[in-house]
Write an enzyme that holds these catalytic residues in place. Structure first.
Site, mmCIF file in Angstrom:
data_model
loop_
_atom_site.group_PDB
_atom_site.id
_atom_site.type_symbol
_atom_site.label_atom_id
_atom_site.label_comp_id
_atom_site.label_asym_id
_atom_site.label_seq_id
_atom_site.Cartn_x
_atom_site.Cartn_y
_atom_site.Cartn_z
ATOM 1 N N HIS A 173 18.290 5.200 16.452
ATOM 2 C CA HIS A 173 19.473 4.486 16.928
ATOM 3 C C HIS A 173 19.042 3.709 18.169
ATOM 4 C CE1 HIS A 173 21.894 8.017 14.994
ATOM 5 N NE2 HIS A 173 21.380 7.198 14.100
ATOM 6 N N ILE A 174 18.582 2.497 17.944
ATOM 7 C CA ILE A 174 17.903 1.736 18.991
ATOM 8 C C ILE A 174 18.933 0.914 19.753
ATOM 9 C CG2 ILE A 174 16.100 0.028 19.435
ATOM 10 C CD1 ILE A 174 15.149 0.863 16.436
#
Lengths: 574, 166
Positions: A511-512
């Site tokens: 989850h950048i």
């Protein structure tokens, strides 16, 4: 030789965000050009690659990287022990993480041996915890995901003003609510329409009712609810009835690495919709430069094709939707004389504030048989640690039960014990039925020192600098993880656990966030509340990279909601 | 069909026949080894109904992964026959105590049948997926991932027998 292309709107990146925008704008009559660095891939081929993969837990193995647009390859789960009697480590990391159990790489589907490619260069105290996975191909990373489609909480948007930590978003939950609903309709989200409160107020019910829980998930909820835990049915982009010309989930238990029947949403759905609506998709088109004119407007982007030839594309608007790593990298490597720090980077915040949801886990054998592996791979979450006054002191989190089938792990463990005959069969059955695996997502505060830069040493096959991230996880998250461990202990006790294995090492969860951060102040942020860059009026960033607070939930639905909002702004601008 | 095309067809048939042993695993000069491996596998897995073709493919893969496999496999079969073992559990106990090399071969063959995978690390290869034996003891509860073989919404019910061996 240079070929020139043009469109009203140029979108870079054909994943969930870019494809949604391309589809919306094409339907509205705009000319749209969608540039994708990776190739087109076929669902059946990915399924076959999975079935032929010797390391079934490595969700990237069925996705061979493109020569010209590689994605990170770690080969974390080369799960075949060097010999049958080698002990399989207990407490398998069954998370979608990049770390290695067996340092050797497995054979790839097709026979060629694939090695870690060191594409994403990692530095800093917690480098391993940022070994993100993403897929560079038409359709993007939602080819494999848990399909969890949570809305953020109202307080996730105002962390600083409510709890005195982190940053506030320049927009509130109420601004995004209509877009959250539209995103749920577009993706096809099923969720609990039975009055379950997930903390994010809704104007409409979920487009589909939730799928009935698996026996495993039902028992998990029964044992924990009413104690100190709140277990709920997770909203997911997975069909509980025929929806959008796609079938109902039939429980293949293969959401990662690939849903064989498209009952689960993948970004390729909107790539197809965009093309049907008239958008033009160019694959194997690796954008390496964003060009800004003297009026500080994007004039063109330049891409390299598979032969290394350069092409120029012009448009009225440019949307970069190339995920939270490739998007800031592209802005940084587009530096020119007037923008020595990169495009849209007058704030010096491009590539900073890298976030994720650091995860920890626990595995144990429950006293009772639960039989994970029946139905979808993930169905329930524990949600009562997502918000509260404690957030001024330590990170919020979500915990979730793994419902992936455990047969293979059970077999490897039983074989490692040297068992044979009926004893071997009994042990495989016992472990398959009793193994519990729980994981977590922890909030993380934006820290400018957690930073992505374009590598000065490493370049890919086309000569484009590789991304390099320096990453450290602070005490705010570590303190929460210690509390999570106590929660795991309580859960293990409630299930009469044996063979308890804690997985305390932080794992990446892909989850950048934070890398092109959103804010109202152009001096401290990259985009405004509409995802428009402060510096360039016709440049929008459609990526989780804009998210200024990580919260506790999978960020894909928020990406989709923000993308639909960008599409609305562009429709009005035409 | 003209003569040239007939001739070409004959060439293809001959070529296909020549290739077949490699693909199907039935090398004529390997027949004795195949029979030995098949009989030994039945003893080691406790199953009389193993698939012949899977057996041939596993043997080829095991031979490919370890040049000494054939001779050790033959020695293991010889040991089992000489001592009259009819149950794998007793054979394994005896070998674990007496001959670690043959014990390793025994466990490697069992692992190959159960996981369907042969080879180490980078060289590992899937020989069999759907019919890997590890799926048999759980077949009433879970189906090999990717194509579910149960009815829609099967997952809501408690698996029959829960923890007992089917």
């Amino acid at each position: 030789m240079t070929e020139s292309l043009s469109a009203d709107v140029v979108v870079v990146g054909a994943g969930l965000a870019g494809a949604l925008i391309a589809s919306q704008l094409s339907l509205a009559g705009a000319s749209v050009l969608l540039l994708e660095a990776g190739p087109r891939i076929q669902r059946w081929r990915i399924v076959e690659n999975f079935r032929n993969s010797p390391a079934k837990d490595d969700y990237m193995l069925p996705y061979p990287p493109s020569r010209i647009a590689p994605h990170p390859e770690y080969h974390a789960y080369a799960g075949v022990p060097p010999s049958a009697t080698d002990v399989m480590p207990a407490g398998q990391r069954n998370r979608n993480s990049g770390r290695s159990q067996y340092q050797s790489a497995p054979a790839s589907p097709g026979g060629a041996h694939r090695q870690p490619n060191n594409y994403l260069i990692l530095k800093g105290a917690d480098a391993d915890a940022y070994a993100q996975q993403y897929i560079r191909a038409a359709g993007g990373t939602t080819w494999h995901w848990a399909a969890a489609t949570w809305r953020y909480l109202p307080n996730d948007f105002r962390l600083q003003s409510t709890y005195g930590v982190g940053r506030d978003w320049p927009i509130g939950y109420q601004d995004l609510e209509p877009y959250y609903y539209r995103a749920e309709v577009e993706l096809g989200v099923s969720g609990p329409n039975d009055g379950t409160d997930l903390g994010s107020p809704r104007s409409q019910p979920y487009p589909m009712d939730a799928l009935p829980l698996s026996y495993n998930d039902r028992r998990f909820a029964q044992v924990l609810n009413g104690r100190e835990f709140t277990v709920v049915s997770e909203p997911v982009a997975r069909n509980s009835r025929p929806y959008d010309r796609r079938p109902t989930c039939c429980g293949n238990n293969n959401c990662m690495p690939i849903c064989p029947i498209a009952a689960m949403y993948n970004g390729i759905i909107h790539v197809d919709k965009a093309e049907r609506a008239g958008a033009r998709l160019l694959t194997d088109a690796v954008v390496y430069r964003v060009e800004v004119d003297a009026r500080e407007r994007v004039r063109a982007v330049h891409y390299l094709d598979a032969n290394g030839r350069s092409h120029q594309v012009t448009g009225k608007y440019l949307v970069l939707a190339a995920n939270g790593i490739e998007t800031p990298k592209l802005l940084l490597i587009s530096a020119d004389k007037r923008h020595p720090g990169g495009i849209a980077n007058s704030s010096d915040q491009v590539g900073r504030n890298m976030m994720d949801h650091p995860g920890t886990g626990i595995s144990f054998l429950a006293r009772e048989p639960l039989w994970p592996g029946r139905g979808p791979m993930e169905m329930t979450s524990i949600i009562n640690f997502r918000d509260g006054a404690f957030r001024s002191q330590y990170a919020a989190k979500k915990l979730h039960l793994n419902n992936a089938q455990q047969t293979r792990k059970a077999a490897l463990k039983a074989l490692s014990l040297g068992l044979t005959g009926r004893g071997l069969d009994l042990e495989i059955r016992r472990r398959s039925a009793h193994l519990v695996n729980i994981n977590s997502f922890h909030d993380l505060l934006p820290d400018p020192e957690n930073r992505l830069v374009a590598s000065t040493e490493h370049k890919d096959a086309l000569g484009i600098p590789q991304p390099e991230v320096t990453y450290t996880i602070g005490d705010y998250t570590r303190k929460s993880a210690r509390h999570t461990r106590e929660l795991y202990t309580t859960i293990a006790r409630l299930f009469g656990a044996t063979e308890i294995e804690f997985d305390d090492e932080f794992a990446p969860n892909n989850h950048i966030m934070g890398s092109v951060i959103m804010g109202s102040d152009p001096g401290t942020s990259v985009v405004d509340g509409q995802c428009r860059t402060h510096d360039c009026e016709n440049l929008f960033l459609a990526t989780s990279g804009v998210m200024p607070a990580a919260g506790t939930m999978n960020c894909s639905l928020t990406i989709a909601a923000l993308s639909l909002r960008i599409a609305d702004v562009l429709k009005e601008s035409r | 069909m003209d003569r040239r095309r007939i001739l070409r067809s004959v060439v293809w048939v001959v070529a296909a026949a020549a290739l077949r042993p490699r693909l199907g695993g039935a090398l004529p000069n390997n027949e004795a080894a195949e029979n030995t491996f098949f009989d030994l596998s039945r003893l080691l897995t406790g199953r009389a109904d193993l698939d012949r073709q899977a057996s041939s493919r596993l043997l080829l893969a095991l031979e490919g992964a370890d040049g000494a496999f054939s001779s050790r496999m033959a020695a293991l079969a010889d040991f089992a026959r000489t001592h009259g073992f009819t149950a794998v559990e007793l054979l394994a106990v005896a070998l674990d105590a007496q001959d670690s090399q043959l014990a390793a071969v025994l466990h490697r063959i069992i692992a190959a049948w159960y996981t369907g995978v042969v080879g180490d690390g980078p060289a590992s290869e899937v020989i069999e997926y759907r019919y890997a034996l590890m799926f048999e003891p759980v077949a009433d509860a879970v189906s090999p991932c990717s194509y579910c073989e149960f009815a829609p919404l099967h997952w809501t019910s408690a698996p029959s027998g829960l923890s007992e061996l089917a």
